[in-house]
Design an enzyme around this catalytic site. Structure first.
Site, PDB file in Angstrom:
ATOM      1  N   LYS A  13     -45.277   4.667 -27.552  1.00  0.00           N
ATOM      2  CA  LYS A  13     -43.896   4.838 -28.002  1.00  0.00           C
ATOM      3  C   LYS A  13     -43.624   6.241 -28.545  1.00  0.00           C
ATOM      4  CE  LYS A  13     -42.516   0.052 -28.397  1.00  0.00           C
ATOM      5  NZ  LYS A  13     -42.021  -1.050 -29.238  1.00  0.00           N
ATOM      6  N   ARG A  23     -49.754  -5.214 -28.379  1.00  0.00           N
ATOM      7  CA  ARG A  23     -49.221  -5.173 -27.005  1.00  0.00           C
ATOM      8  C   ARG A  23     -49.392  -3.749 -26.483  1.00  0.00           C
ATOM      9  NH1 ARG A  23     -44.377  -3.837 -24.467  1.00  0.00           N
ATOM     10  NH2 ARG A  23     -43.685  -5.240 -22.795  1.00  0.00           N
TER      11      ARG A  23
END
Length: 288
Positions: free
Chosen positions: A226, A267
């Site tokens: 991210k 994840r």
């Protein structure tokens, strides 16, 4: 609440791992921020999911709609076309499959095709039918902190105290999910890193995972590749962050930290390094 051993909660209906689980990501999309288009074909997506399991993934999260900032939503029929055959193919190989969707119809058909878990980044807010569908199926449900679609960029990312506000908003959402009939031992919470949050918000949330764990439900941490990791790796505000695929070592570092804190699962797009990281965290935990 969910069954808890030590600090780590276990989720009813799924394997009770003795460590933080690794959730591999299969994006059946042409436009995801990290690997959009690489596994858009059904056969390629199934093979990728099986490869992730071979590399150490405990479960695989299949999604057919990008949730990156500015992404345009796909229509229902297209999302079904992308997701359901991949879920069916992986489930038929014995893979524990999570379906990543905000649509109740997609969740319903994916569960019928063999999915074991529904991962809704809106926590049931995007589709009012979602909670009844999941409750009727008796499936586990991931409730993510969400303040709306990220069309036009990072929306409503203003916080006075990001940890308190995220915890309070997640608590309210969990209560709504419980009221909708989903059992408390089948709820997972996710702080929604990167969703309506700047890099500083994401880092503060990671520094206070104990506050999220105090909600009493298994915790999913989805930090993989991210933007905030890109900002950390860039070092200086004016420097250019490395591209998403060059953030896997940083992702594994977050995975180790999350596992040490007591997260139920992480994840990730690149599984092998994180699978090693969570096992090392478990070994250190066992040596206490």
């Amino acid at each position: 609440m969910s069954k808890q051993t030590g600090r780590r909660c276990h989720l009813a209906g799924l394997t009770a791992w003795d460590r933080c689980a690794v959730m591999g990501v299969v994006n059946v999309t042409p436009d995801s921020f990290s690997d959009g288009g690489r596994f858009f074909d059904t056969t390629a997506a199934i093979k990728h999911g099986l490869d992730l399991v071979a590399e150490g993934a405990d479960l695989v999260d299949v999604g057919g709609e990008s949730t990156r900032p500015g992404a345009t939503r796909v229509d229902e029929d297209e999302e079904l076309r992308r997701v359901v055959p991949v879920v069916r193919g992986l489930a038929s190989e014995g893979v524990t499959v999570s379906v990543d969707t905000m649509r109740a119809s997609v969740a319903e058909q994916a569960l019928a095709a063999g999915a074991a878990l529904v991962n809704d980044v809106s926590g049931g807010l995007a589709d009012p039918r979602m909670i009844p569908v999941v409750a009727d199926a008796g499936a586990p449900f991931v409730v993510m902190h969400w303040r709306g679609l990220l069309e036009g960029g990072n929306v409503r990312g203003t916080y006075t105290d990001v940890v308190t506000e995220v915890v309070d908003e997640l608590h309210a959402r969990v209560e709504a999910v419980l009221d909708g009939g989903i059992a408390p031992d089948r709820i997972v919470v996710d702080p929604g890193l990167g969703f309506s949050k700047d890099a500083e918000h994401d880092l503060v949330l990671l520094a206070h995972l104990d506050r999220l764990l105090a909600l009493g439900h298994p915790l999913l941490v989805a930090a993989s590749r991210k933007r905030f990791l890109g900002r950390v790796l860039a070092g200086r505000p004016e420097a250019t962050p490395p591209p998403a695929r060059e953030r896997d070592a940083a992702t594994a570092a977050v995975s180790a930290l999350a596992a040490h804190a007591g997260a139920w699962a992480v994840r990730v797009h690149q599984v092998r390094a994180t699978a090693d990281a969570v096992r090392v965290a478990r070994a250190v935990e066992g040596a206490r």
